[in-house]
Every structure is written in structure tokens, then in C-alpha cells.
Design a protein around this motif. Structure first.
Motif, mmCIF file in Angstrom:
data_model
loop_
_atom_site.group_PDB
_atom_site.id
_atom_site.type_symbol
_atom_site.label_atom_id
_atom_site.label_comp_id
_atom_site.label_asym_id
_atom_site.label_seq_id
_atom_site.Cartn_x
_atom_site.Cartn_y
_atom_site.Cartn_z
ATOM 1 N N THR A 152 0.825 -1.213 0.000
ATOM 2 C CA THR A 152 0.000 0.000 0.000
ATOM 3 C C THR A 152 0.855 1.258 0.000
ATOM 4 O O THR A 152 0.566 2.218 -0.734
ATOM 5 N N SER A 156 0.709 3.755 -3.188
ATOM 6 C CA SER A 156 0.216 5.113 -2.946
ATOM 7 C C SER A 156 1.257 6.175 -3.265
ATOM 8 O O SER A 156 0.908 7.342 -3.469
ATOM 9 N N ASN A 175 -8.019 -9.560 -3.686
ATOM 10 C CA ASN A 175 -7.699 -8.184 -3.313
ATOM 11 C C ASN A 175 -8.877 -7.235 -3.490
ATOM 12 O O ASN A 175 -8.684 -6.008 -3.463
ATOM 13 N N ILE A 177 -11.178 -6.447 -1.435
ATOM 14 C CA ILE A 177 -11.336 -5.609 -0.245
ATOM 15 C C ILE A 177 -10.333 -4.466 -0.277
ATOM 16 O O ILE A 177 -10.669 -3.311 0.038
ATOM 17 N N TRP A 178 -9.092 -4.746 -0.671
ATOM 18 C CA TRP A 178 -8.074 -3.689 -0.769
ATOM 19 C C TRP A 178 -8.526 -2.617 -1.761
ATOM 20 O O TRP A 178 -8.412 -1.416 -1.493
ATOM 21 N N LYS A 180 -11.546 -1.797 -2.642
ATOM 22 C CA LYS A 180 -12.651 -1.018 -2.093
ATOM 23 C C LYS A 180 -12.159 -0.002 -1.060
ATOM 24 O O LYS A 180 -12.710 1.098 -0.942
ATOM 25 N N ARG A 181 -11.125 -0.368 -0.318
ATOM 26 C CA ARG A 181 -10.586 0.527 0.706
ATOM 27 C C ARG A 181 -9.720 1.638 0.125
ATOM 28 O O ARG A 181 -9.447 2.629 0.812
ATOM 29 N N HIS A 182 -9.284 1.482 -1.112
ATOM 30 C CA HIS A 182 -8.380 2.464 -1.718
ATOM 31 C C HIS A 182 -8.924 2.889 -3.090
ATOM 32 O O HIS A 182 -8.335 2.578 -4.134
#
Length: 205
Positions: A152, A156, A175, A177-178, A180-182
């Protein structure tokens, strides 16, 4: 100075010989769960390097890297067709290990480090025209960045790397979930990635 035709021929010959050696490699045979099947795509004229982890079970069966849902998503991220993706003049696909490592408790096992130690430096030396490197996931990023950051943190900070290397999360459905979070990854990074890829491969097509 421009490379001569003889230099380019020598480069192609050296890479072809190296790939032949890799495809015949049985160094880790005793540790692998299935028949040894090194999978590699490379040409000395390749423009983009995809540095993945290791072939998955589907790729192991078909002999094509990223021949699964992860590959479908990766090609969508890049904005390319299957035909473009599997053109070695455009993409060198060099995972950190060339054989399927088998399944673990939460997905495929990590790529055996010995594979990169044995082959990777020599391979990269035979790819003089790479304009963009895409390290995918933790193991490939550790090799290409040689730092202790997380995936991450690296992804980023993609704008800090100057456009010649862009770290990516793994495109596996695991991935989701990752992603959706980013949401910035899809909104900000992917448009730049597609534009960069198009600018590199369009003159070749």
C-alpha cells in the motif's frame, strides 16, 4: 550510439539461449507439487516488464502467464487486449518464480526465492528496451525496490518513482477488499497507467 544489427542479433540469441535454459530448469523439482513447468514470456525488444509473483494453477495448466481472472483484471488495468498482452515484443512477463509453487492455507504459496536468485539478474540484462516496469505484489516489489515498505505504501507513492516503474497490488479477486478501501487506485492511478502503457506500445503495434 544506436545499436547495430549485429548487436541486436547477439542480444536476441543470448536471450533465446537463456530462456531455453530456464524452460529446462529442474532445480526446484523436488519441492514443487506438480510437474515442473517454467513459464516465461520475453523478447529483447520488449517495452514493458511485468514482474509478478509466480504462475497460478490455471497458468500452470495452459502454459500462459496470467491466464485466469487475475489476468483479465490486469489486462483491464493496462487497457490492452489478450493479443497485445501476449505479444513478447510489447510485454516481458517475468514472475519472481517461473513454476507454480502450490497452494497454502490462504492462497498460493510464496515464490521460491532461489528462482530469482538464479535467473533474474541475467534476464534483466537482456532486456535493454524496457521503458516501464510493473512490480506486482509484495515479493516482486521487495526485489525491485529493495525496501521494507508495504504494498500500500509503495502503490500510494507511485508518482514519486518517475514514471519508469509503477508498483501495483496483485489483481487477484482476493484483493477486492483492498481495492474497495483504496478507491484512489482506480480513480487516479489506473488512468495514468493506461495512458503510459498506450504511449509505449502504440508505436509498436
Amino acid at each position: 550510439m544506436p545499436r547495430s544489427t549485429a548487436d541486436e542479433h547477439d542480444q536476441m540469441t543470448a536471450l533465446t539461449q537463456l530462456i531455453t535454459q530456464i524452460r529446462a530448469c529442474r532445480h526446484c523439482e523436488a519441492e514443487l507439487p506438480e510437474d515442473v513447468h517454467p513459464i516465461i514470456q520475453a523478447s529483447s525488444s520488449a517495452k514493458i516488464l511485468i514482474a509478478g509473483l509466480a504462475p497460478g494453477a490455471a497458468a500452470n495448466r495452459s502454459g500462459l502467464p496470467f491466464d485466469d481472472a487475475s489476468g483479465d483484471r490486469l489486462r483491464e488495468w493496462l487497457g490492452v487486449t489478450r493479443q497485445q498482452f501476449y505479444d513478447p515484443r510489447l510485454f516481458a512477463i517475468l514472475p519472481m518464480a517461473f513454476c507454480y509453487p502450490g497452494r497454502g492455507a490462504s492462497g498460493d504459496l510464496p515464490p521460491p526465492k532461489i528462482c530469482a536468485d538464479k535467473w533474474r539478474r541475467a534476464l534483466l540484462e537482456q532486456l535493454p528496451h524496457i521503458e516501464l516496469t510493473l512490480p506486482i505484489g509484495q515479493y516482486a516489489q521487495q526485489y525491485h525496490f529493495n525496501d521494507n515498505n508495504t504494498v500500500t505504501a509503495r502503490v500510494s507513492s507511485w508518482q514519486a518513482y518517475g514514471g519508469q516503474i509503477m508498483p501495483l497490488p496483485h489483481p487477484s479477486p482476493r484483493n477486492n477488499i483492498w481495492l474497495k478501501r483504496h478507491p484512489w487506485f482506480v480513480k487516479t492511478l489506473l488512468p495514468e497507467l493506461k495512458q503510459r502503457v498506450a504511449s509505449i506500445i502504440t508505436p509498436v503495434i
